[in-house]
Each structure stands twice: as C-alpha cells, then as structure tokens.
Design an enzyme around this catalytic site. Structure first.
Site, PDB file in Angstrom:
ATOM      1  CB  ALA A 139      20.581 -38.146 -73.061  1.00 28.76           C
ATOM      2  CG  LEU A 154      18.314 -39.174 -70.009  1.00 27.77           C
ATOM      3  CD1 LEU A 154      18.094 -37.670 -69.949  1.00 27.77           C
ATOM      4  CD2 LEU A 154      19.176 -39.625 -68.842  1.00 27.77           C
ATOM      5  CG  ASP A 155      16.064 -38.159 -76.118  1.00 26.45           C
ATOM      6  OD1 ASP A 155      14.915 -38.556 -75.891  1.00 26.45           O
ATOM      7  OD2 ASP A 155      16.320 -37.032 -76.585  1.00 26.45           O
ATOM      8  N   PRO A 156      17.991 -42.211 -75.601  1.00 25.80           N
ATOM      9  CG  PRO A 156      17.227 -44.010 -76.891  1.00 25.80           C
ATOM     10  CD  PRO A 156      16.894 -42.598 -76.516  1.00 25.80           C
TER      11      PRO A 156
END
Length: 326
Positions: free
Chosen positions: A52, A48-50
């Site tokens: 997000a 999960l992207d930073p």
C-alpha cells in the site's frame, strides 16, 4: 550500580505526515524518518502494508504521546479491487485460492454498497496482525494454519464507486479504526459470486491530517542534504563529526506538523505561564475565563499556543494526566 546511558538523537518533536511509497514497510519507514531527523524517539499511528502507499503519520519525540488520538481518527482509502480471483492474503502478494469467470456489472457493485456502509461486522484477513492465543495471525497463516479469527464490529462512514471497468472497480472508503480494506475486497467478491482481491491500495487521509500535509522521502532528503542527495546512514554523521561541522536541521524540521495538531478533537484550554509550570509538575490548576469548560473527561491545555498537557476538567479544575516538555 551502572549509569544510564545518554539518549541518542535530538529531542525533536512533531508529526511527519509521510507519503509512504509502495514496497516500504511501516517499521522501515519509521526507522528512515528517525534517522533523517536524528530523533530520540519515533513511532507511527497505524500500520500501512508494504504493498500500500499513502499516508503514514509518524510521531517524533513528545508527539508519540498523542499517537492514540491519531490512531482513533477516521481514515480514507482509495483502492482497486480486481475481480475473478481470491487470494490467500486478499491482495496481490498471496497465491490464488478461488477463481471465477464471472465479472460483475457496475449496477451489481453499486447495489452492494449499502450492505457495507454503517456499523457492520467484519472478519480480519488471515494474514493480519491480529493476535490469536498470543501469536500473530500472519505468523500462523505463513505456517500453513487456517486461523479462526472472530468477526468484530467496525464502522464505515461511506463507500463510493469511483470507476468501474468490468475487470476492476475503484472505490473510496471512509472508515473507522480497525477496518481492513482487504476484507472488504474479499467479502464483496464473495457476495457478487466472482471473488476479488486488492490490486492497489492508497491511504489518502488519517484524521486530523489531509493530503496537504503529505511529505515524500525525496522532499525529506532534499531538506536534510540539499544537493548532496541521500547519504549513507552509516557514514553521513560520522563524516560530519570528523569535519567538526554541525548538521543543519532547520529545513527538515520546518516540514513537521506541530504536536498539538493531533489533539484538535479535544476541548482546548488556554492557561497562563504560571499555570503551565504547576501543571508540568503534576499539579491541578483552576481554569479561568468565561468560555472555559467546567467538565471534560479529556481536554488539552496550552500556554501561548504551546502544548502543555492532556488532562481532565472537573469542577473547574484542570487535572493533568500527561504532560509535555516545554
């Protein structure tokens, strides 16, 4: 011949369904959880992207053996697309690469949804973890290279408009493994002739887990330290050792979801304690019971509700492929 060192940490097992905050990377989150539980082993089921927030399932101990089943599960995202600008990263992090004064009407946005529902072809973002000739696409993109990433097949179960304001549209999508929500924003913006990028992104479900399973960092710290709050990871356990006081993990361990929850998608077979011993030694056993399946490529064997193994059922025999500690 050197002796192998003793593993550091506790042999704790289970799933922690973290509500990851914005700004924290997935690897950073796993390290934090591993330290809080003092676990021997930890890993996550899908980056999960930073930028997000939301669901990051983290496996501890024996649960790491079930990570592929959670990675393959359906996911639900709630995301906001800001219209008017396309960015190099397809989210707020990158510089603007294309702009438009046009803003789509809600009817235009809704009319586009069928095109992005079902089995479709999607090109991942330039800034993604896809490997190109052995290198990560985001590393090449950061070096200024334009990466030729081939489109691939993905599946979107549903895509709904939740709210539309002209400048922005909030969507909810249920999708399969390998879907990039940032690519959805980019492609819809291009189709609408106005460009677009992700302004907010939150993952709210990863099958089989739901929002009811969410645990925050603050809740974990409270369970681990009580009123003491978050201690320094470099000194907290040293201080306990110095005082010769054991750390009580009862409260934080109670927040874990059982390892077997990741295997709800598989046929379940109840076995006896004697059969469990044989299976853990790698031996096949006869499956008894009127409702027991005769054939299954993959099934889950349990004894007294405890996970024993994942294996195949052939001609009424359970043949273990991956066993779990008792």
């Amino acid at each position: 011949m050197g002796r192998r060192g003793k593993k550091k940490g506790r042999p704790v097992s289970g799933w922690l369904v973290l509500d990851k905050p914005v700004g924290m990377g997935s690897t950073e989150a796993v390290s934090k959880i591993k330290w809080l539980f003092q676990a021997e082993k930890a890993g996550h089921a899908g980056t999960l992207d930073p930028l997000a927030s939301g669901m990051l399932p983290i496996a501890l101990g024996e649960a790491t053996k079930t990570v592929p089943y959670v990675q393959d599960g359906a996911k639900i995202y709630r995301f906001t697309v800001a219209w008017g600008d396309e960015r190099s990263t397809d989210d707020l992090e990158g510089p603007v690469t294309n702009s438009s004064d046009k803003r789509p009407a809600e009817t235009e946005v809704r009319a586009l949804l069928p095109k992005y529902t079902g089995v479709i072809m999607q090109t991942p973002p330039q800034f993604s973890a896809i490997k190109i000739a052995g290198e990560r696409a985001y590393d090449l993109a950061r070096d200024g290279e334009t990466v030729d990433i081939p489109a691939r097949e993905i599946e979107i179960g549903r895509l709904d408009v939740i709210e539309h304001s002209g400048e922005r549209t909030i969507f909810e999508v249920e999708c399969g493994k390998g879907t990039y929500v940032r690519s959805l924003a980019r492609d819809m913006g291009r189709d609408l002739g106005c460009f677009g990028h992700i302004a907010e992104l939150r993952r709210v479900e990863v099958e089989p887990f739901t929002q009811e399973d969410f645990i925050t960092i603050a809740e974990l710290e409270a369970a681990r330290f009580g009123e003491q709050g978050d201690e320094d990871p470099d000194t907290a356990d040293d201080a306990s050792d110095a005082a010769n006081l054991p750390v009580d993990f009862t409260a934080i361990d109670a927040l874990l979801v059982d390892t077997s929850a990741a295997l709800d998608c598989l046929p379940q077979v109840a076995i006896s304690d004697d059969a469990a011993v044989k299976i853990r030694l790698g031996n096949p056993v006869i499956i008894r019971g009127r409702d027991a399946p005769v054939e299954a490529e993959e099934a889950c064997a349990t004894a007294r509700g405890r996970l024993v193994a994942i294996g195949a059922i052939e001609q009424g025999m359970f043949k273990p492929k991956r066993v779990f500690a008792g």
